[in-house]
Design a protein around this motif. Structure first.
Motif, PDB file in Angstrom:
ATOM      1  N   PRO A  67      -9.745   0.530  15.147  1.00  0.00           N
ATOM      2  CA  PRO A  67      -8.523   1.137  15.686  1.00  0.00           C
ATOM      3  C   PRO A  67      -7.326   0.189  15.680  1.00  0.00           C
ATOM      4  O   PRO A  67      -6.200   0.620  15.921  1.00  0.00           O
ATOM      5  N   SER A  68      -7.585  -1.080  15.395  1.00  0.00           N
ATOM      6  CA  SER A  68      -6.504  -2.075  15.363  1.00  0.00           C
ATOM      7  C   SER A  68      -6.376  -2.632  13.955  1.00  0.00           C
ATOM      8  O   SER A  68      -7.164  -3.495  13.543  1.00  0.00           O
ATOM      9  N   TYR A 107     -10.144   5.526  11.335  1.00  0.00           N
ATOM     10  CA  TYR A 107      -8.888   5.828  12.017  1.00  0.00           C
ATOM     11  C   TYR A 107      -7.748   5.891  10.997  1.00  0.00           C
ATOM     12  O   TYR A 107      -7.769   5.204   9.980  1.00  0.00           O
ATOM     13  N   SER A 121      -5.282   6.851  17.825  1.00  0.00           N
ATOM     14  CA  SER A 121      -6.479   6.365  18.513  1.00  0.00           C
ATOM     15  C   SER A 121      -7.701   7.251  18.286  1.00  0.00           C
ATOM     16  O   SER A 121      -8.826   6.810  18.467  1.00  0.00           O
TER      17      SER A 121
END
Length: 313
Positions: A67-68, A107, A121
């Motif tokens: 997610p990052s 994602y 997210s």
């Protein structure tokens, strides 16, 4: 006057708050991918109202299993022809080479050559399967009489929109037509409907539907077929109230845990027995049966079997 002004001020604040958009995304929770075949992830998104003006031709789609991430360390960088129209908030993405994917949650990130850069997210779980699920074969009519029209519907998942499975009927009894249908979560399914006129020659026949999935990596095609069959003993015309033995069989994987037998009425179905075989007396009124096979994955239903019952005078 002061009171009127105050009320107007409060209403203005409420309306302005209601017009503010938020970042959100819609996509399935999980998708089963046939290794070696392509897959389409249906996807749509929204952005905060103040970023609407930044949606332009510079926007690009990126995917990763974290997610990052940014465009620099993204695992997947789809090209324009692989992605929906981002200006219209369509982030649906097709991956031709699923070897680039792995079993994980992916994602989506939107990056434009301006202030609009955002990673959503909510992700989609990617799972790989070696064998596609069996197609679903459903009779559209519960009571079949000689000379009436019969329609059978076969449906199979279409994980890749550009290469849906080919559906084949065995034997092909009449005319058929196909359509690519869309579920509420935007995933799609290939459906074929075959229609024919019932005849006493069809008694005891087995009709199956096979889904053929073509792979894009050059490996052999994979087929899946309806795996529930019915046989009847004795064969041929049956006398009123004569007992027959019905057998339900399946090559399901995992193995079948239980079989259930039903009598089909005009607008209802009645459970009449549990087990692979069923001994039942038949009549001209109650002569249509089907079975359901259940395993750990789900339930598969056979096509209807109408027994030719002759009245004795």
């Amino acid at each position: 006057q002061k009171k009127t002004s105050c009320v107007f001020f409060i209403i203005t604040l409420v309306l302005r708050g209601a017009l503010c958009g938020t970042f959100n995304i819609k996509m399935p929770q999980n998708i089963n991918v046939l290794r070696g075949s392509c897959v389409t992830i249906p996807c749509s998104f929204d952005v905060e109202s103040r970023f609407e003006k930044y949606l332009d031709h510079t926007c690009k789609a990126y995917w990763s299993d974290s997610p990052s991430f940014t465009s620099r360390n993204a695992k997947l960088k789809p090209t324009k022809d692989m992605t929906g129209d981002l200006i219209k908030k369509d982030c649906s993405t097709t991956f031709i080479n699923t070897n680039l994917l792995q079993r994980s949650k992916y994602y989506f990130r939107l990056e434009c050559n301006n202030a609009l850069k955002y990673t959503f997210s909510h992700g989609v779980d990617i799972s790989f399967i070696a064998v596609p699920p069996s197609p679903t074969l459903i009779p559209s009519t519960l009571e079949v009489k000689e000379g009436t029209s019969v329609s059978l519907t076969c449906s199979a998942p279409a994980p890749c929109w550009s290469h849906p499975p080919a559906l084949r009927w065995t034997p092909n009894r009449g005319q058929s037509w196909e359509i690519l249908q869309e579920h509420q979560d935007k995933t799609k399914v290939k459906t074929s409907v075959m229609s024919f006129t019932a005849s006493h020659l069809h008694h005891g026949n087995k009709i199956s539907c096979t889904a053929v999935y073509r792979k894009q990596d050059g490996s052999p095609d994979v087929t899946a077929e309806t795996n529930v069959r019915i046989s009847v003993s004795p064969s041929g015309p049956i006398r009123e109230q004569q007992k027959v033995t019905l057998t339900c069989s399946s090559n399901a994987n995992p193995a079948v845990e239980n079989y259930a037998w039903y009598r089909a009425g005009r607008n209802e179905e009645t459970l009449i027995g549990i087990g692979r075989t069923l001994n039942v007396a038949v009549s001209t009124i109650n002569s249509i049966f089907f079975c359901k096979a259940t395993n750990k994955i789900g339930v598969e239903q056979s096509s209807n079997l109408q027994i030719d019952v002759q009245c004795m005078y």
